[in-house]
Design an enzyme around this catalytic site. Structure first.
Site, PDB file in Angstrom:
ATOM      1  N   ASP A 191     -66.701 -21.231  -4.857  1.00 34.55           N
ATOM      2  CA  ASP A 191     -67.220 -22.301  -4.504  1.00 34.55           C
ATOM      3  C   ASP A 191     -68.280 -21.875  -3.309  1.00 34.55           C
ATOM      4  O   ASP A 191     -68.208 -20.992  -2.803  1.00 34.55           O
ATOM      5  CB  ASP A 191     -66.263 -23.232  -4.147  1.00 34.55           C
ATOM      6  CG  ASP A 191     -65.634 -23.967  -5.206  1.00 34.55           C
ATOM      7  OD1 ASP A 191     -66.344 -24.929  -5.994  1.00 34.55           O
ATOM      8  OD2 ASP A 191     -64.462 -23.555  -5.442  1.00 34.55           O
ATOM      9  N   ASP A 221     -70.190 -15.946 -11.930  1.00 28.86           N
ATOM     10  CA  ASP A 221     -68.885 -16.615 -11.684  1.00 28.86           C
ATOM     11  C   ASP A 221     -68.470 -16.608 -10.415  1.00 28.86           C
ATOM     12  O   ASP A 221     -67.422 -15.534  -9.916  1.00 28.86           O
ATOM     13  CB  ASP A 221     -68.096 -15.622 -12.625  1.00 28.86           C
ATOM     14  CG  ASP A 221     -66.689 -15.914 -12.843  1.00 28.86           C
ATOM     15  OD1 ASP A 221     -66.181 -17.272 -12.374  1.00 28.86           O
ATOM     16  OD2 ASP A 221     -65.657 -15.371 -13.609  1.00 28.86           O
TER      17      ASP A 221
HETATM   18  N1  SAM Z   1     -63.373 -18.968 -11.758  1.00 26.44           N
HETATM   19  C1  SAM Z   1     -63.602 -18.947 -10.271  1.00 26.44           C
HETATM   20  C2  SAM Z   1     -63.642 -20.441  -9.691  1.00 26.44           C
HETATM   21  O1  SAM Z   1     -64.712 -20.994 -10.146  1.00 26.44           O
HETATM   22  O2  SAM Z   1     -63.284 -20.796  -8.729  1.00 26.44           O
HETATM   23  C3  SAM Z   1     -64.417 -18.022  -9.716  1.00 26.44           C
HETATM   24  C4  SAM Z   1     -63.594 -16.818 -10.164  1.00 26.44           C
HETATM   25  S1  SAM Z   1     -64.101 -15.337  -9.261  1.00 26.44           S
HETATM   26  C5  SAM Z   1     -62.504 -14.796  -8.508  1.00 26.44           C
HETATM   27  C6  SAM Z   1     -65.114 -15.356  -7.982  1.00 26.44           C
HETATM   28  C7  SAM Z   1     -65.393 -14.087  -7.238  1.00 26.44           C
HETATM   29  O3  SAM Z   1     -66.671 -14.185  -6.664  1.00 26.44           O
HETATM   30  C8  SAM Z   1     -64.373 -13.543  -6.255  1.00 26.44           C
HETATM   31  O4  SAM Z   1     -63.760 -12.509  -6.716  1.00 26.44           O
HETATM   32  C9  SAM Z   1     -65.255 -13.163  -5.111  1.00 26.44           C
HETATM   33  O5  SAM Z   1     -65.152 -11.835  -4.374  1.00 26.44           O
HETATM   34  C10 SAM Z   1     -66.595 -13.010  -5.799  1.00 26.44           C
HETATM   35  N2  SAM Z   1     -67.772 -13.332  -4.982  1.00 26.44           N
HETATM   36  C11 SAM Z   1     -67.937 -14.181  -3.792  1.00 26.44           C
HETATM   37  N3  SAM Z   1     -69.098 -13.978  -3.230  1.00 26.44           N
HETATM   38  C12 SAM Z   1     -69.864 -12.847  -3.870  1.00 26.44           C
HETATM   39  C13 SAM Z   1     -71.073 -12.187  -3.503  1.00 26.44           C
HETATM   40  N4  SAM Z   1     -71.988 -12.791  -2.683  1.00 26.44           N
HETATM   41  N5  SAM Z   1     -71.134 -11.186  -4.613  1.00 26.44           N
HETATM   42  C14 SAM Z   1     -70.522 -11.029  -5.495  1.00 26.44           C
HETATM   43  N6  SAM Z   1     -69.358 -11.422  -5.744  1.00 26.44           N
HETATM   44  C15 SAM Z   1     -68.812 -12.483  -4.789  1.00 26.44           C
END
Ligand code: SAM
Length: 281
Positions: A158, A155
């Site tokens: 982008d 999840d």
């Molecule tokens: N539903 C959403 C979308 O498609 O736009 C995505 C939601 S969720 C908020 C995405 C999460 O991925 C964020 O909280 C971000 O901190 C996390 N994230 C980004 N890179 C990451 C990584 N390398 N490892 C773990 N989490 C990560």
């Protein structure tokens, strides 16, 4: 004067959402974080200028990326969510009789702020005794963990900023290594009309790494450009092959509330239009 948030995801086309009230605006170690209220959408979470989720339409995305792999698998006990710091995916996963749901998000600030300002999205998910929250890089977690999972849900944001590595072949290969027999990985792959190369890249990587893979679709109102694509891959299970009667009986044996997902939607989501098939020769 009316303020508008203008999304910067695509170079030549963008959506604007009216900001009726700013709830939070700041920068974490990893990304810009904005939470604001919009009359039609409720509270909106924006990371690095890109809409992540809104109170009004979060269920389309969260229900499809959780229930399709979990109900399609049919006997899920353990789920890993990589990303998903808003907790909406965790809430959907915990509607199933899973024993363990681990959520790994790189940004503790996103989790903290969503729990405080977007409780309608995560509900009580983070307090559920089956849930385990890890603040850390999903790439490192998947590489290092000794845990095994029936379903891994990516999840992610982008492929910009910290989320970029979650689209790499190296990461997908590590995910394959932590799946139990029959395990399934499911990923968010953007809107093919605007983000076709993301789907092409994931398709190539999944085809190299897994015995079976494909995509399913759902419209998510605030991800503009038509259907959103979700990727799936597995060595044993064919997620696209579960018939509607089997799905209905699984849903009858364990009932839970949804607003978008049902057995018929599940089956139809695997029907891909020609322009999407053309991206995955
Ligand atoms: N539903 C959403 C979308 O498609 O736009 C995505 C939601 S969720 C908020 C995405 C999460 O991925 C964020 O909280 C971000 O901190 C996390 N994230 C980004 N890179 C990451 C990584 N390398 N490892 C773990 N989490 C990560």
């Amino acid at each position: 004067m009316t303020d508008w948030f203008r999304e910067t995801l695509h170079p030549s086309v963008g959506q604007s959402l009216r900001i009726d009230r700013i709830v939070y605006e700041g920068r974490s170690r990893y990304q810009d974080i904005l939470i604001f209220e919009n009359d039609r959408l409720g509270r909106v979470l924006v990371l690095d200028g890109i809409v992540q989720t809104t109170e009004a339409d979060e269920f389309y995305y969260h229900e499809m990326l959780s229930h399709v792999p979990i109900v399609g698998h049919g006997a899920v006990k353990s789920v890993l969510i990589v990303g998903g710091g808003d907790g909406g995916m965790l809430e959907e996963v915990l509607k199933h009789p899973v024993e363990r749901a681990v959520l790994v998000d790189i940004d503790g600030e996103v989790v903290r702020l969503c729990r405080e300002h977007l409780p309608s999205i995560c509900g009580g998910a983070f307090e559920d005794p089956r849930a385990k929250l890890v603040i850390g890089d999903g790439v490192d977690f998947v590489r290092e963990t000794e845990l095994r999972f029936d379903v891994v849900i990516v999840d992610s944001t982008d492929p910009v900023g910290p989320g970029r590595a979650l689209f790499d072949e190296f990461f997908h290969a590590s995910c394959r290594g932590i799946l139990d027999a029959g395990g399934v990985i499911a990923t968010q792959n953007g809107v093919p009309f605007f983000q076709g190369p993301e789907l092409v890249q994931t398709h190539r990587q999944f085809s190299r790494l897994f015995e079976r893979s494909g995509f399913f679709l759902a419209p998510v109102p605030t991800y503009v450009g038509g259907h959103m694509a979700f990727g799936w891959a597995s060595d044993r299970a064919d997620l696209s092959a579960t018939d509607v009667e089997t799905l209905r009986s699984r849903l009858d044996s364990h009932r839970f509330d949804t607003r978008y997902y049902n057995a018929e939607v599940h089956v139809s989501a695997f029907a891909l239009p020609e322009c999407t098939r053309a991206l995955m020769p």
